[in-house]
Structure formats: C-alpha cells, structure tokens
Design a protein around this motif. Structure first.
Motif, short mmCIF file in Angstrom:
data_model
loop_
_atom_site.label_atom_id
_atom_site.label_comp_id
_atom_site.label_asym_id
_atom_site.label_seq_id
_atom_site.Cartn_x
_atom_site.Cartn_y
_atom_site.Cartn_z
N ILE A 99 -20.00 51.10 -17.88
CA ILE A 99 -20.00 51.30 -19.34
C ILE A 99 -21.42 51.35 -19.88
CG2 ILE A 99 -19.29 50.32 -21.56
CD1 ILE A 99 -16.88 49.09 -20.07
N ASP A 100 -22.27 50.42 -19.44
CA ASP A 100 -23.65 50.38 -19.94
C ASP A 100 -24.41 51.65 -19.59
OD1 ASP A 100 -23.38 47.90 -21.10
OD2 ASP A 100 -24.18 46.80 -19.36
N GLY A 101 -24.18 52.18 -18.39
CA GLY A 101 -24.89 53.38 -17.98
C GLY A 101 -24.56 54.57 -18.86
N PHE A 102 -23.28 54.79 -19.12
CA PHE A 102 -22.89 55.89 -19.99
C PHE A 102 -23.36 55.66 -21.41
CE2 PHE A 102 -19.23 56.57 -16.88
CZ PHE A 102 -19.82 57.70 -16.32
N ASN A 103 -23.24 54.43 -21.91
CA ASN A 103 -23.62 54.15 -23.28
C ASN A 103 -25.13 54.31 -23.48
OD1 ASN A 103 -23.00 53.23 -26.00
ND2 ASN A 103 -24.07 51.35 -25.44
N LYS A 104 -25.90 53.92 -22.49
CA LYS A 104 -27.35 54.08 -22.59
C LYS A 104 -27.71 55.56 -22.72
CE LYS A 104 -31.70 53.10 -20.15
NZ LYS A 104 -32.31 52.52 -18.93
N GLU A 105 -27.06 56.39 -21.92
CA GLU A 105 -27.35 57.83 -21.96
C GLU A 105 -27.08 58.43 -23.33
OE1 GLU A 105 -25.88 62.05 -19.92
OE2 GLU A 105 -25.21 60.14 -19.08
#
Length: 454
Positions: free
Chosen positions: A393-399
C-alpha cells in the motif's frame, strides 16, 4: 412494488452521492507531471454504454506522444456507471480499417482490449490496484495496472488506472483457444471462461439472463436442487456469438457434474467427490484473497471461472474490489464487521445475488479446510505478512502522492468531505490510506484467530 423499491433506492443513492455542480466546469489548475502518462481521448459522439463509439487515443509522456491509435470506447460498470459522476471506460484498439488491433500500452504485453478504471467512491484510489498486486504476489494472475491521468474531449477527468481487460490470451487468462469447430473429445474440454455476475445495469432482472448468454445452476444457495436458482453462469469465452451448441452443452454438463458431486452425501469421496472436478488450490487462493480483503461482491458477482483444455475447473482471476477493504456498505445492515464473506447469505438473505452453496460446503470438508489453513499460514509468513501488506500500500501511495496525482484528482473531484458510497467517512486521502492499512492488518489478525474454527 419492485419498481417503487428500485426508484426509492435510486433516490437514496443519489442523495448520498450528490456532488456540487462546479465540478463539471473544472479547469486543471495544477501543472501536469511530465512523468505521469497522460491519456487524451477525442470522440465525435457522446460515449455511452453501448455501442462503442469511434474515437482517437493519444498517450503523452514527458512531452512526447508515445502511443496513438483509433479506438472503440464505451462506458463500463453497473452501479458506478449509474450513480458516479466520474465514469470508467472500456476500449479496444483499432486500425484505420476499424478492425481490432493489438498493441503494447505503457510496457504491457500486446493486446487490443483495455480498461480505464476511474476510482471515485474509493477515496484511497488504490483498492483494485492493491488487490490485483496481492493476487499476483501469491502467484495468481490478476490484471496488470498503471496509474495515468485522463482527458476526454478537452475535459480533465483526473486520476485513472489503465488495466488489462480479463480475456483469453497467453499473457492474461492463459487457456487454450476454442474455435467453433473444436468439438472432438479432446478439444471440447477447453478453454472456457465463465462469469457469475449481473448482465448489464444495476437492478435484478432475470429476463436479462437467457439461453444465449448464460445457463443456470441446478442448485439454490442452500445446495438444494431447485428450478428457481439465482446463480447464473455467463459465457465469457468463447463469446456468445462464437460458442456452438455442443460446447455450451459440454461446459453446462461439467458444471452440473461438479455441483452434483459437491451436493452429494459422499462429496468428500476421493473417487467420486468434488476434487475430481476442481483445481482445489485455485479455489483456496480465491477464498483467501476474497476473505483477506473482505470483497463483499466475491463469490456472487464479478466472479470469474476458467477451464483449460484437459484441466479441472479453476477459480479466478479476481476482479472488482471497489467495495472491499472494510467499506461502509459491506453487509446488509450497513455496518462493517470482521466476518466471513462466504457467509454473506446469513447476513443478506434477501439479496438478489447470493453466494453459491459451494463455499460453505467446501470448508465443511476437513481435507479442504486443513489445506486452506496451511496455505494461509504460509502466505501470512511471507507474501501476506503485516509488513508486506504495508509495503504494498505504501509503495503505490507514495507513487501517486509524490507525482501530484492525488492532489490533482481531488482538485477535480472535491469529494473528500462528501459522503460517497462506499467510503462515507469524511477526511483526507491520507486518513483513508491509514484506515485501509490498519483495517487490512486487523482483518488479517481476525482471520489468524478464526480460520481454524471455520
């Protein structure tokens, strides 16, 4: 009475999802990020549900046009199409002769059929993307996704997800091609794709199901023989216009034989039992993904099944997790809870679309349940661990955050302080992401504690 109920629900939904009219006149204020694929579609006619409209698509990245083609485009979705101002679209690539034409978009494997999913009620913007990634992480193909921004006929529409449409293909649902002439004993066994779903639109209308587009289960939701079953299997592949009567009969008989074996008293029998008809591992993984993310549509809507040539029936790929992850409109009393989705019928017995009897029956088999528990614990130790769920989740949200996509989307669609189903809470996008992460881990822990008591 039915018409009155439908009209009432329509009005209530409309009131819950009303939006300020200024959104239609929005002009993009924030400069586009050159590192975000920007899709421009131009259509000479209004885009509708059917038929597809002829249009042109152009994809711009870093000030360069990286792709351009004629397309046929239409609206997608049932509930979302009717009630959300932000629409989703399906399109197929075409050549100058208006014929289907496969191509690679933004690094995806070549194909002609694509989806532009526009998250609206999902204020995280990420439910489908996260669900599909977790499926791929555990070795079960789900549609590949790419974050983009969309403009149609000069109107900026915000954040979208370009994704693969589920279809027979070596890079998507990898099953054998089945032509109209494939009726020999060997070839007729596959490949097939079926779908448990609505036909078109939001309301239940049994007249939409017919012998041309579907066939009906012989069993009701309790596993009893019934001529009034509400479980319909739609022909997804081969398409309705291409599947011949012999092939229809084959796949109908196969499903009937599976259901009969599962409903029988000796359904656990290794020689005569349900295991002879299904790929048990695929059913277990489908169960895990549906339950982990609590997809209330799971098993009964947007549910794909596939049967390859010479192989057993498989579940999947997963599809449509818009109202998953503990959404507000989960079970029928409007209250979200940690509970098993396969038991949906006991909460929502009056729903027009119920969960087939399969799942309750399967988990009553100790062999199936033990295999499910072993698989769950193995995945929780690695691909579905708390840390991995957070990282995904964090990876997609960061992008999407660092590229300004979140800011621009909610400038375009000012709904964060509106009550929009399925996220009726008010607040920031960051708050929604935080709630998604905490809920997912809490629910995983609930499954940890309860799976052995199924």
């Amino acid at each position: 009475m039915k018409l009155l109920l439908t009209l009432t629900l329509f009005i209530v939904w409309g009131l819950l999802n009303c939006n300020s009219s200024h959104q239609k006149d929005y002009a993009l204020q924030t400069p586009k990020n050159k590192n975000v694929p920007y899709i421009i579609i131009k259509s000479t006619k209004e885009i509708v549900d059917d038929p597809k409209r002829i249009a042109e698509i152009k994809i711009v990245l870093k000030d360069s046009t990286v792709f351009q083609s004629p397309i046929g485009i239409e609206l997608r979705g049932a509930t979302s199409q009717m009630f959300y101002e932000k629409k989703s679209y399906g399109f197929d690539l075409r050549n100058v002769k208006d014929e289907s034409s496969a191509a690679s978009l933004l690094g995806f494997p070549k194909n002609s059929a694509w989806v532009l999913h526009g998250p609206y009620g999902d204020k995280t913007l990420l439910r489908n993307t996260v669900a599909y990634q977790l499926s791929n992480d555990i070795g079960r193909y789900a549609a590949r996704t790419k974050f983009v921004e969309l403009e149609i006929n000069g109107e900026y529409l915000g954040f979208y997800i370009l994704m693969e449409k589920l279809k027979q293909d070596n890079d998507r649902i990898k099953i054998a091609k089945l032509s109209k002439n494939d009726t020999t004993a060997e070839k007729i066994t596959g490949g097939y794709i079926l779908k448990i779903d609505k036909t078109v639109g939001n309301d239940r209308n049994d007249s939409d199901y017919n012998e041309e587009n579907s066939f009906t289960s012989q069993y009701d939701a309790k596993g009893k023989l019934s001529k009034r079953s509400k479980t319909h299997f739609l022909y997804e592949y081969p398409k309705v216009k291409n599947i011949n009567p012999i092939q229809r009969k084959y796949i109908q008989n196969y499903i009937s034989a599976f259901e009969s074996s599962l409903a029988a008293e000796n359904f656990k029998d290794g020689e005569k039992g349900y295991q002879n008809y299904i790929d048990v591992d695929s059913f277990i993984d489908f169960f895990i993904l549906t339950e982990l993310m609590q997809n209330h549509d799971g098993y009964r809507l947007s549910t794909y099944l596939q049967k390859d040539r010479g192989q057993k029936l498989q579940m999947g790929p997963i599809w449509d997790f818009d109202i998953a992850f503990g959404s507000d409109n989960g079970f029928c009393d409007g209250m979200n809870r940690h509970a098993w989705v396969f038991q949906y019928n006991q909460y929502c017995s009056g729903d027009a679309w119920l969960v087939p009897f399969w799942w309750k029956r399967l988990v009553s088999d100790e062999a199936f349940k033990n295999k499910l528990i072993i698989r769950w614990k193995a995945l929780r130790a690695k691909q579905l661990s708390d840390n991995q769920l957070d990282r995904t989740i964090d990876g997609f949200n960061k992008e999407i955050t660092e590229k300004g996509m979140v800011t621009r989307n909610f400038e375009r669609w000012d709904i964060l302080n509106e009550r929009i189903t399925p996220n009726s809470s008010k607040g920031s996008h960051e708050k929604e992401i935080s709630r998604m992460k905490s809920w997912l881990k809490e629910h995983a822990h609930w499954i940890d504690e309860n799976i052995e008591r199924l």
